[in-house]
Design a protein around this motif. Structure first.
Motif, PDB file in Angstrom:
ATOM      1  N   THR A  61       0.833  -1.194   0.084  1.00 17.62           N
ATOM      2  CA  THR A  61       0.041  -0.032  -0.033  1.00 17.62           C
ATOM      3  C   THR A  61       0.825   1.199   0.157  1.00 17.62           C
ATOM      4  O   THR A  61       0.555   2.289  -0.659  1.00 17.62           O
ATOM      5  N   TRP A  62       1.886   1.276   0.858  1.00 16.06           N
ATOM      6  CA  TRP A  62       2.633   2.711   1.041  1.00 16.06           C
ATOM      7  C   TRP A  62       3.452   2.669  -0.099  1.00 16.06           C
ATOM      8  O   TRP A  62       3.656   3.691  -0.751  1.00 16.06           O
ATOM      9  N   SER A  63       4.116   1.449  -0.811  1.00 17.56           N
ATOM     10  CA  SER A  63       4.910   1.915  -2.046  1.00 17.56           C
ATOM     11  C   SER A  63       3.977   2.371  -3.253  1.00 17.56           C
ATOM     12  O   SER A  63       4.414   3.022  -4.194  1.00 17.56           O
ATOM     13  N   ALA A  64       2.697   1.676  -3.134  1.00 16.22           N
ATOM     14  CA  ALA A  64       1.708   2.210  -4.272  1.00 16.22           C
ATOM     15  C   ALA A  64       1.252   3.753  -4.127  1.00 16.22           C
ATOM     16  O   ALA A  64       1.332   4.564  -4.983  1.00 16.22           O
ATOM     17  N   LEU A  65       1.223   4.139  -2.725  1.00 20.89           N
ATOM     18  CA  LEU A  65       0.986   5.504  -2.631  1.00 20.89           C
ATOM     19  C   LEU A  65       2.379   6.316  -2.846  1.00 20.89           C
ATOM     20  O   LEU A  65       2.113   7.513  -3.489  1.00 20.89           O
ATOM     21  N   PHE A  66       3.457   6.052  -2.686  1.00 23.47           N
ATOM     22  CA  PHE A  66       4.533   6.597  -2.852  1.00 23.47           C
ATOM     23  C   PHE A  66       4.548   6.635  -4.398  1.00 23.47           C
ATOM     24  O   PHE A  66       4.811   7.718  -5.017  1.00 23.47           O
ATOM     25  N   LEU A  67       4.640   5.790  -5.107  1.00 20.93           N
ATOM     26  CA  LEU A  67       4.687   5.780  -6.608  1.00 20.93           C
ATOM     27  C   LEU A  67       3.621   6.793  -7.272  1.00 20.93           C
ATOM     28  O   LEU A  67       4.061   7.426  -8.261  1.00 20.93           O
ATOM     29  N   ALA A  68       2.106   6.675  -6.683  1.00 20.08           N
ATOM     30  CA  ALA A  68       1.344   7.588  -7.357  1.00 20.08           C
ATOM     31  C   ALA A  68       1.634   8.704  -7.119  1.00 20.08           C
ATOM     32  O   ALA A  68       1.536   9.966  -7.984  1.00 20.08           O
ATOM     33  N   ALA A  69       2.009   9.191  -5.886  1.00 16.81           N
ATOM     34  CA  ALA A  69       2.399  10.563  -5.545  1.00 16.81           C
ATOM     35  C   ALA A  69       3.524  11.206  -6.240  1.00 16.81           C
ATOM     36  O   ALA A  69       3.546  12.475  -6.854  1.00 16.81           O
ATOM     37  N   LEU A  70       4.591  10.231  -6.454  1.00 15.91           N
ATOM     38  CA  LEU A  70       5.636  10.848  -7.068  1.00 15.91           C
ATOM     39  C   LEU A  70       5.463  10.895  -8.646  1.00 15.91           C
ATOM     40  O   LEU A  70       6.171  11.520  -9.204  1.00 15.91           O
ATOM     41  N   GLY A  71       4.703   9.905  -9.127  1.00 14.83           N
ATOM     42  CA  GLY A  71       4.484   9.867 -10.724  1.00 14.83           C
ATOM     43  C   GLY A  71       3.565  11.186 -10.842  1.00 14.83           C
ATOM     44  O   GLY A  71       3.559  11.829 -11.786  1.00 14.83           O
ATOM     45  N   GLY A  72       2.584  11.514  -9.937  1.00 14.38           N
ATOM     46  CA  GLY A  72       1.651  12.778  -9.983  1.00 14.38           C
ATOM     47  C   GLY A  72       2.635  13.989  -9.988  1.00 14.38           C
ATOM     48  O   GLY A  72       2.525  14.756 -11.150  1.00 14.38           O
ATOM     49  N   ALA A  73       3.732  14.176  -9.186  1.00 14.26           N
ATOM     50  CA  ALA A  73       4.459  15.117  -9.004  1.00 14.26           C
ATOM     51  C   ALA A  73       5.425  15.201 -10.257  1.00 14.26           C
ATOM     52  O   ALA A  73       5.485  16.240 -10.771  1.00 14.26           O
ATOM     53  N   PHE A  74       5.580  14.118 -10.744  1.00 12.16           N
ATOM     54  CA  PHE A  74       6.893  14.235 -12.003  1.00 12.16           C
ATOM     55  C   PHE A  74       5.805  14.774 -13.285  1.00 12.16           C
ATOM     56  O   PHE A  74       6.328  15.364 -14.003  1.00 12.16           O
ATOM     57  N   LEU A  75       4.564  14.172 -13.339  1.00 15.54           N
ATOM     58  CA  LEU A  75       3.701  14.660 -14.440  1.00 15.54           C
ATOM     59  C   LEU A  75       3.558  16.156 -14.707  1.00 15.54           C
ATOM     60  O   LEU A  75       3.615  16.752 -15.331  1.00 15.54           O
ATOM     61  N   LEU A  76       3.428  16.788 -13.407  1.00 18.63           N
ATOM     62  CA  LEU A  76       2.865  18.114 -13.272  1.00 18.63           C
ATOM     63  C   LEU A  76       4.425  18.894 -13.528  1.00 18.63           C
ATOM     64  O   LEU A  76       4.246  19.887 -13.973  1.00 18.63           O
ATOM     65  N   TYR A  77       5.579  18.229 -13.200  1.00 18.70           N
ATOM     66  CA  TYR A  77       6.873  19.033 -13.548  1.00 18.70           C
ATOM     67  C   TYR A  77       6.893  19.033 -15.059  1.00 18.70           C
ATOM     68  O   TYR A  77       7.402  20.106 -15.278  1.00 18.70           O
ATOM     69  N   VAL A  78       6.669  18.085 -15.704  1.00 21.76           N
ATOM     70  CA  VAL A  78       6.925  18.030 -17.219  1.00 21.76           C
ATOM     71  C   VAL A  78       5.815  19.173 -17.673  1.00 21.76           C
ATOM     72  O   VAL A  78       6.109  19.664 -18.628  1.00 21.76           O
ATOM     73  N   VAL A  79       4.583  19.148 -17.305  1.00 15.45           N
ATOM     74  CA  VAL A  79       3.571  20.106 -17.836  1.00 15.45           C
ATOM     75  C   VAL A  79       3.995  21.495 -17.467  1.00 15.45           C
ATOM     76  O   VAL A  79       3.911  22.256 -18.404  1.00 15.45           O
TER      77      VAL A  79
END
Length: 418
Positions: A61-79
């Motif tokens: 669960t915590w790894s999935a949350l970590f990847l979701a939050a980090l992935g979302g942050a990276f997507l917004l960084y690219v945007v």
């Protein structure tokens, strides 16, 4: 005529308002990157989270949350970077957000890697045990607190880092004493400050300063692995960028000194130097003087401290392969993939020759060189993205930027236990 002049006078005001709105939107994206990064860091705290290295994995669960939050942050960084192509906020705002993003992981625990304890152990081998970390592996001192902290796979491995970094680790080993928490905190603080230095240096060098600062400083992958993991690659690259800034300002001797210091942190820096030397061959006398003079002094100091064993520091990595490297990925595709993997070193060499030719023609494509090193190395780790991202940020090279971003995205899940 008056109507036309009136329209021309008003047009910049309308464009300014649009730019201000765009800048506010970009600032909002940067702030959201910081919030999502905070969520990713916070997911390492709960009991059962495996994001702190060495913990037992009790739930995904915590790894999935970590990847979701980090992935979302990276997507917004690219945007945000895409929006910045047409609208740039103030440099101070971009730098302030970059500093915040890069410092956020300091509020959390050590993340995903125990490399800081290897640094600590090598430092203690020299500072406490009066031995040579290039000749004696950590398992020679099994009762040392650092030995118990490092990852088991590295306990029989001698130091593979440059002598300048090993001497600095020796000082940390003396300051931290027997405290793993303090040693980890010191290396992580150094990693965070290194990222801040990279942001400022990128802004000093680049033509589009705010864009370069965001390209480096808003990257959440780098924040996680330097302020969160304390890795030393950031200081190698800070010295490389310092060399480029000094050369840009005509301080060629000091630029050569910075190149030598970068290589004395990690040998990878030498992969960029031939490209830089070929591109500026008409004005390289001072750079050569600074580099060779500093390298000679460093070699003498390293030999006095460690004997000649430091010169073979790359040996421990010669046989290692990581799961995320291009060669490893290709090898997993069957016979054809293994054949392709065998070609990777030759393709990398050919591409490097092409980059040298580009440099000879006056175009030093260091960002592409960093990406090429990532594609060619059999030992690829997520924090190695720092080899390419800062150099891609400061050059007007669209292909290098996209490749650096693609490699960063590819490395996001690396080392995450799930």
């Amino acid at each position: 005529m008056r109507i036309l002049l009136s329209r021309l006078n008003r047009r910049p005001l309308r464009e300014l308002r649009l730019d201000e709105k765009g800048a506010l939107g970009i600032a909002g994206l940067g702030a959201t990157v910081a919030v999502l990064l905070t969520v990713a860091v916070a997911s390492a705290f709960p009991e059962g989270s495996p994001l702190q290295p060495g913990r037992a994995e009790e739930s995904d669960t915590w790894s999935a949350l970590f990847l979701a939050a980090l992935g979302g942050a990276f997507l917004l960084y690219v945007v945000a970077l895409l929006v910045m192509r047409s609208s740039l906020p103030r440099l101070r705002l971009v730098v302030a957000l970059a500093v915040a993003i890069q410092l956020i992981p300091l509020a959390g625990p050590l993340l995903l890697s125990r490399d800081v304890y290897s640094y600590w152990d090598y430092g203690r081998i020299a500072a406490v045990h009066d031995a040579n970390p290039y000749a004696a592996a950590p398992d020679r001192f099994p009762h040392d607190p650092a030995y118990r902290a490092i990852a088991p796979g590295w306990r029989t491995t001698r130091s593979a880092y440059g002598p300048a970094f090993t001497i600095a680790s020796e000082q940390v080993g003396g300051v931290a004493g027997r405290s793993s928490e303090l040693s980890g905190a010191l290396f992580r603080l150094a990693g965070a400050l290194g990222m801040v230095a990279l942001v400022l240096l990128a802004a000093c060098y680049a033509r589009r300063r705010a864009f370069a600062a965001a390209f480096v400083g808003w990257n959440p992958l780098l924040a996680i692995h330097f302020a969160g993991g304390g890795h030393n690659d950031v200081w190698m690259m800070a010295l490389v960028l310092a060399a480029l800034v000094l050369e840009q300002r005509g301080r060629n001797v000091l630029a050569g000194v910075a190149w030598a210091l970068a290589a004395a942190v990690k040998w990878v820096a030498l992969g960029f130097l031939p490209i830089r030397l070929l591109a500026g061959r008409e004005r390289n006398r001072g750079l050569w003087l600074g580099f060779l003079g500093c390298a000679a002094l460093l070699a003498a100091a390293a030999s006095f401290e460690f004997g000649t064993a430091w010169a073979g520091a790359l040996g421990p990595f010669a046989h290692r392969h990581s799961a995320f490297s291009l060669a490893s990925r290709l090898s997993g595709l069957g016979k054809a993939g293994r054949t392709a993997a065998a070609i990777v070193p030759f393709a990398t060499g050919a591409a490097f020759v092409w980059l040298l030719w580009e440099a000879w023609r006056g175009r030093p494509r260091l960002g592409l060189a960093g990406a090429l090193l990532l594609l060619g190395t059999p030992w690829l780790l997520p924090w190695y993205a720092a080899w390419a991202v800062p150099l891609a940020a400061i050059e007007e090279d669209t292909s290098a930027r996209w490749l650096a971003l693609a490699l960063s995205a590819y490395l996001l899940p690396a080392r995450v236990p799930i």
